[in-house]
Enzyme design. Structure first.
Site, PDB file in Angstrom:
ATOM      1  N   GLY A 150      19.070  64.524  39.297  1.00  0.00           N
ATOM      2  CA  GLY A 150      18.181  63.374  39.232  1.00  0.00           C
ATOM      3  C   GLY A 150      18.399  62.503  40.452  1.00  0.00           C
ATOM      4  O   GLY A 150      18.867  62.974  41.504  1.00  0.00           O
ATOM      5  N   ARG A 230      28.716  60.809  32.048  1.00  0.00           N
ATOM      6  CA  ARG A 230      29.146  60.456  30.702  1.00  0.00           C
ATOM      7  C   ARG A 230      30.325  61.338  30.321  1.00  0.00           C
ATOM      8  O   ARG A 230      30.327  62.540  30.593  1.00  0.00           O
ATOM      9  CB  ARG A 230      28.017  60.631  29.695  1.00  0.00           C
ATOM     10  N   GLU A 259      36.127  54.408  25.714  1.00  0.00           N
ATOM     11  CA  GLU A 259      36.380  53.292  26.626  1.00  0.00           C
ATOM     12  C   GLU A 259      36.568  51.986  25.859  1.00  0.00           C
ATOM     13  O   GLU A 259      35.860  51.732  24.885  1.00  0.00           O
ATOM     14  CB  GLU A 259      35.201  53.160  27.610  1.00  0.00           C
ATOM     15  N   HIS A 277      34.963  52.978  34.829  1.00  0.00           N
ATOM     16  CA  HIS A 277      33.505  53.000  34.655  1.00  0.00           C
ATOM     17  C   HIS A 277      32.839  51.955  35.555  1.00  0.00           C
ATOM     18  O   HIS A 277      32.105  51.074  35.084  1.00  0.00           O
ATOM     19  CB  HIS A 277      33.128  52.755  33.187  1.00  0.00           C
TER      20      HIS A 277
END
Length: 314
Positions: A150, A230, A259, A277
């Site tokens: 993407g 992810r 997380e 993250h």
């Protein structure tokens, strides 16, 4: 009357005045308790929700908001937004595809360089007064594999090919037209064709544990893996085993299953690089993300097509 947006995110707080400047009323509710309280107290006024993939928005929450008309997700992933419930209620869902692609791609390359060149361990050795010198691989001329081509995956591919003269292969749900990179028909084939495997695919049921023992074995003992997508895409137990037994050379992770909790076994390894993250966090990405949300909201409430709709799947 201005439209009321329930804001469940906090990473972009500095740029939320963009929405207020367009006339939207914001209800900030970043914690679980605040979220539940806001839905209960403002059910009659909330017409839009701003969330992100891991936070999601669920069927029971939609049912509690009778005037909800649009859900905007920052970032590309929307794995915990109940699309079926949104479809049934006629709620439009948008995402932030492409808004933070440059930031995430930069971070992916930074993680790859730090991992392959052993930067954290070298830095620590100097700080301890040592002079630890190891011969480490280069990136130039190596084979980069990207799972998910993407906006983010494409930005990573461009950096690898143009910046480091790497050959690039990829796997995604479908072959991407107009790119010259090699398409692999499966994740297993991609891993076998890669020295460095970068995970850039959305999360969700379709990609859960796409990276498992077989894929890691195909990557091999000299292979490195980077995940800025992810955590659910990688089977963490299989990854830990592969790292502990040197079935792969190393891993760099920006995402984790629970997380902010990170497994002790993972933190104890010296062939990993870990970040909290933050791949998509930059002033440019945050501003761009909120600007895209603003454009989607303005278009929607003006009766125009939104810019980045999430398609409903059967």
């Amino acid at each position: 009357m201005s439209e009321t947006v329930l804001v469940l995110v906090e990473a972009v707080n500095e740029y939320l005045p963009l929405l207020e400047g367009s006339g939207f009323t914001l209800i900030r509710a970043p914690s679980k308790a605040e979220r539940a309280a806001a839905i209960a107290q403002h059910a009659d006024t909330i017409t839009a929700v701003l969330t992100r993939g891991p936070l999601g928005f669920y069927a029971e929450e939609m049912a509690a908001l009778p005037h909800l008309r649009i859900i905007c997700v920052i970032g590309a992933g929307y794995e915990h937004v109940d699309l079926a419930a949104a479809r049934d209620r006629g709620i439009t869902v948008t995402n932030g595809a492409g808004a933070n692609a440059s930031s995430v791609a930069d971070h992916a390359m930074a993680l790859l360089l730090a991992l392959v060149r052993d930067i954290p361990q070298a830095d620590a050795s100097v700080r301890r007064g040592e002079w630890r010198k190891l011969s480490r691989p280069t990136l130039a001329g190596k084979r980069m594999g990207i799972l998910g081509l993407g906006a983010v995956g494409l930005a990573i591919a461009q950096r690898g090919a143009l910046g480091f003269n790497m050959s690039v292969s990829y796997h995604s749900r479908r072959r991407r037209e107009g790119v010259g990179y090699h398409y692999c028909a499966s994740v297993l084939e991609l891993a076998a064709a890669s020295d460095y495997l970068i995970i850039a695919t959305p999360g969700g049921a379709d990609t859960r544990h796409a990276i498992d023992k077989a894929v890691l074995d195909a990557l091999g003992p000299e292979g490195f893996i980077v995940n800025i997508a992810r955590a659910s895409v990688i089977n963490t137990a299989d990854l830990l085993t592969a790292l502990q037994h040197h079935h792969i050379a190393g891993a760099a992770l920006d995402v984790f299953d629970d997380e902010p909790e990170v497994p002790d076994e993972l933190r104890a390894l010296n062939n990993v690089v870990l970040t909290p993250h933050v791949a998509g966090l930059s002033p440019e990405a945050s501003e761009g993300t909120v600007s895209l949300v603003n454009q989607n909201l303005l278009a929607f409430f003006a009766g125009q097509p939104v810019l980045t709709p999430v398609p409903y799947t059967p």
